[in-house]
Design a protein around this motif. Structure first.
Motif, PDB file in Angstrom:
ATOM      1  N   PHE A 253      -9.643  -1.503 -18.546  1.00  0.00           N
ATOM      2  CA  PHE A 253      -8.969  -1.930 -17.520  1.00  0.00           C
ATOM      3  C   PHE A 253      -9.730  -2.291 -16.272  1.00  0.00           C
ATOM      4  N   HIS A 254      -8.885  -2.985 -15.415  1.00  0.00           N
ATOM      5  CA  HIS A 254      -9.982  -3.364 -14.073  1.00  0.00           C
ATOM      6  C   HIS A 254      -9.323  -2.597 -12.805  1.00  0.00           C
ATOM      7  N   GLN A 255     -10.388  -1.912 -12.119  1.00  0.00           N
ATOM      8  CA  GLN A 255     -10.277  -1.623 -10.959  1.00  0.00           C
ATOM      9  C   GLN A 255     -10.257  -2.317  -9.849  1.00  0.00           C
ATOM     10  N   ILE A 256      -9.285  -2.716  -9.071  1.00  0.00           N
ATOM     11  CA  ILE A 256      -9.341  -3.932  -8.099  1.00  0.00           C
ATOM     12  C   ILE A 256      -9.457  -3.085  -6.687  1.00  0.00           C
ATOM     13  N   ALA A 257      -9.042  -1.911  -6.370  1.00  0.00           N
ATOM     14  CA  ALA A 257      -8.919  -1.429  -4.975  1.00  0.00           C
ATOM     15  C   ALA A 257      -9.581   0.175  -4.982  1.00  0.00           C
ATOM     16  N   THR A 258     -10.214   0.433  -3.940  1.00  0.00           N
ATOM     17  CA  THR A 258     -10.608   1.752  -3.667  1.00  0.00           C
ATOM     18  C   THR A 258      -9.518   2.286  -2.473  1.00  0.00           C
ATOM     19  N   ASP A 259      -9.766   3.303  -1.834  1.00  0.00           N
ATOM     20  CA  ASP A 259      -8.647   3.981  -0.967  1.00  0.00           C
ATOM     21  C   ASP A 259      -8.294   3.000   0.170  1.00  0.00           C
ATOM     22  N   GLY A 260      -9.254   2.290   0.887  1.00  0.00           N
ATOM     23  CA  GLY A 260      -8.746   1.474   2.051  1.00  0.00           C
ATOM     24  C   GLY A 260      -8.794   0.115   1.825  1.00  0.00           C
ATOM     25  N   GLY A 261      -8.855  -0.524   0.643  1.00  0.00           N
ATOM     26  CA  GLY A 261      -8.705  -2.123   0.549  1.00  0.00           C
ATOM     27  C   GLY A 261      -9.310  -2.494  -0.826  1.00  0.00           C
ATOM     28  N   LEU A 262      -9.162  -3.467  -1.028  1.00  0.00           N
ATOM     29  CA  LEU A 262      -9.623  -4.371  -2.152  1.00  0.00           C
ATOM     30  C   LEU A 262     -10.833  -4.415  -2.440  1.00  0.00           C
ATOM     31  N   LEU A 263     -11.353  -4.244  -3.687  1.00  0.00           N
ATOM     32  CA  LEU A 263     -12.938  -4.410  -4.121  1.00  0.00           C
ATOM     33  C   LEU A 263     -13.399  -5.894  -3.916  1.00  0.00           C
ATOM     34  N   GLU A 264     -14.643  -6.121  -3.742  1.00  0.00           N
ATOM     35  CA  GLU A 264     -14.944  -7.490  -3.741  1.00  0.00           C
ATOM     36  C   GLU A 264     -14.856  -8.261  -4.960  1.00  0.00           C
ATOM     37  N   ALA A 265     -14.640  -7.501  -6.132  1.00  0.00           N
ATOM     38  CA  ALA A 265     -14.507  -7.922  -7.235  1.00  0.00           C
ATOM     39  C   ALA A 265     -13.812  -6.898  -8.374  1.00  0.00           C
ATOM     40  N   PRO A 266     -13.145  -7.479  -9.437  1.00  0.00           N
ATOM     41  CA  PRO A 266     -12.668  -6.212 -10.393  1.00  0.00           C
ATOM     42  C   PRO A 266     -13.683  -5.752 -10.877  1.00  0.00           C
TER      43      PRO A 266
END
Ligand code: C2O
Ligand code: CU
Ligand code: CU
Length: 506
Positions: A253-266
């Motif tokens: 599956f794809h992680q899209i965000a950490t605690d405080g916001g979206l990652l730069e890319a999935p």
């Protein structure tokens, strides 16, 4: 030779006997997953005004009888607050409990007097007004109590809610974003129920561990989702346990965000660790319409030796969490692919730092009072939490590197208020892609030095501090917490700064 053979055989056998079993095996997944309601604000003079009322409740989970619980506006847990970046947020918090409480906005950049720490105590019968603009970017934040020495028990009773922020970027990406349909919050907590279904708060193994998982307060849950891309917002709201989430079929599956916001890319993954207080957003593809179990697996490596599991319960959870049942009939999935780019993250160079600060977790206690909370007395820089002592003074707008040195034998999820940070390295090695975004809580492994970089902007005070602490709530309540001021004044950090009513014992 004979002994060596016995040892070689015995470790896997021990693992099998004690550690490779699902702690909560035998669930039937027959209860529909509860979805926290969205809290509707009143619009008053350009402000979004939310009413939050901590109340005592009686909640049925399992067995024959109800358990004594607490919730916001309801008997257990709280509604979801959802706002947009730029909104003017107001919460009126009226404490109807018979104990002191506070409401802390975990992860959010707010003035220190609006942060809901032990310094903003709400006595029974009182109303506290918290007012601030939403400055954070799109993210999955949460709120919970933070009363002095009593946080763990109140979170255990049910005082926890989600705080979702959207912004122009998040709304323009075409991510799954229909709350409760293809954008599903999952608050993961564990409990130790009495045989009859009651709950009592008691430490076991130095903190509160359970053998029963609640997802959004639901025991034995299933959820129906569209047979397409679905976003899950996972919050580890447990007092002490870290989970390693993944699916029973080991799907990617794809992680899209950490605690405080979206990652730069999935980021494509098949496991994600979440320590207490951390959040991730992931997108899972259910196009095949096959039902699948979300699970928590024991930590890699912990299965290798019996001692590490016994010594280190925090990572040892092997649980069935939630049955996910894709239903092609729910909604025609509209989102069919993830964008390649999610966010811009502005990264500071370590050379830009105005100061490097070092915090040592664990070791002997050299200062600090007796804490009211239960739990072990684990110091930070030798000190236990003292409400009347400022531990660190930060100059407004400074960029700082914090070096978190874990001298203890167990991992600690370190959390700081006010800011989101970027991890620079763990024992000198750059962070994994799953952690290369905005964070406010991070697991610091035993014998690890973790460095992060951040900037302290916007808010300052000469007398109201922010907190940093371990997010194992029993460690926090036992005193594993310190206080820092962000000050807007001539910043000669070698000169003593005298604060009214506070000591600065650096
Ligand atoms: Cu979620 Cu100071 O905590
Ligand atoms: Cu916090
Ligand atoms: Cu800890």
């Amino acid at each position: 030779m004979g002994l060596a053979v016995v040892l070689l055989v015995s470790v896997p056998v021990l693992n099998y006997l004690f550690f490779s079993k699902v702690t909560n095996a035998g669930l039937s997944f027959t209860e529909p997953l509860q979805l926290p309601a969205l809290l509707e604000p009143k619009l008053i003079n350009g402000e979004k005004v939310f009413e939050l009322t901590p109340i005592a409740g009686e909640t049925f989970f399992r067995g024959e009888k109800t358990a004594r619980t607490m919730g916001y506006n309801q008997g257990f847990m709280g509604p979801t607050i959802r706002v947009n970046r730029g909104d003017n947020f107001v919460a009126n918090v009226t404490n109807t409990l018979d104990v002191d409480t506070t409401v802390h906005w975990h992860g959010m950049h707010v003035p220190p007097e609006m942060d809901g720490t032990p310094h903003q105590n709400i006595a029974p019968g009182e109303t506290w007004v918290s007012r601030f603009p939403i400055l954070n970017e799109a993210s999955t934040m949460w709120y919970h109590p933070h009363p002095h020495g009593k946080t763990a028990e109140q979170v255990f009773r049910g005082l926890v809610g989600l705080f979702l922020i959207e912004d122009e970027n998040s709304q323009g990406l075409g991510l799954p974003n229909t709350y409760g349909v293809d954008d599903i919050p999952l608050v993961i907590q564990e409990r130790l129920f009495d045989d009859d279904g009651g709950l009592h708060y008691e430490l076991n193994k130095g903190a509160y561990y359970g053998d029963t998982i609640l997802v959004n307060g639901t025991h034995n849950p299933f959820v129906e989702v569209p047979a397409g891309l679905v976003r899950l917002r996972l919050l580890n709201g447990s007092n002490a346990r870290a989970y390693h989430f993944g699916f029973e079929d080991d799907r990617t599956f794809h992680q899209i965000a950490t605690d405080g916001g979206l990652l730069e890319a999935p980021v494509a993954i098949d496991r994600i660790r979440l320590s207490p207080g951390e959040r991730v957003e992931v997108v899972v593809d259910f196009t095949d319409a096959a039902s699948v179990l979300l699970k928590s697996f024991p930590e890699n490596g912990l299965l290798e030796t019996a001692e590490s599991v016994l010594a280190d319960l925090i990572g040892n959870g092997h649980f069935d969490i939630l049955k996910i049942v894709p239903q092609p009939a729910i909604i025609p999935p509209t989102i069919t692919a993830l964008p390649a780019k999610l966010n811009d993250i502005k990264r500071w160079h370590p050379d830009e730092a105005d100061k490097v600060r070092r915090l040592v977790l664990g070791g002997p206690v050299t200062a600090g009072p007796r804490m009211p909370g239960p739990g072990p007395r684990i110091p930070i820089n030798g000190k236990l939490m003292d409400m009347a002592r400022v531990d660190e003074i930060v100059c407004l707008n400074d960029i700082e590197i914090w070096e978190i040195v874990n001298r203890g034998g167990q991992p600690h999820p370190f959390h700081i208020h006010d800011v989101q940070f970027l991890i620079l390295d763990r024992n000198g090695a750059p962070p994994a892609a799953t952690e290369a975004g905005w964070k406010d809580t991070v697991m610091v492994e035993a014998n690890e030095t973790l460095r992060f970089i951040t900037q302290f902007t916007t808010y300052s005070s000469t007398h109201v501090p922010y907190m940093y602490h371990c997010h194992i709530l029993e460690h926090e309540d036992g005193g594993m917490m310190g206080q820092f001021l962000v000050v807007d004044m001539e910043c000669d950090l070698d000169a003593p700064i005298v604060l009214p009513g506070m000591t600065h014992d650096h």
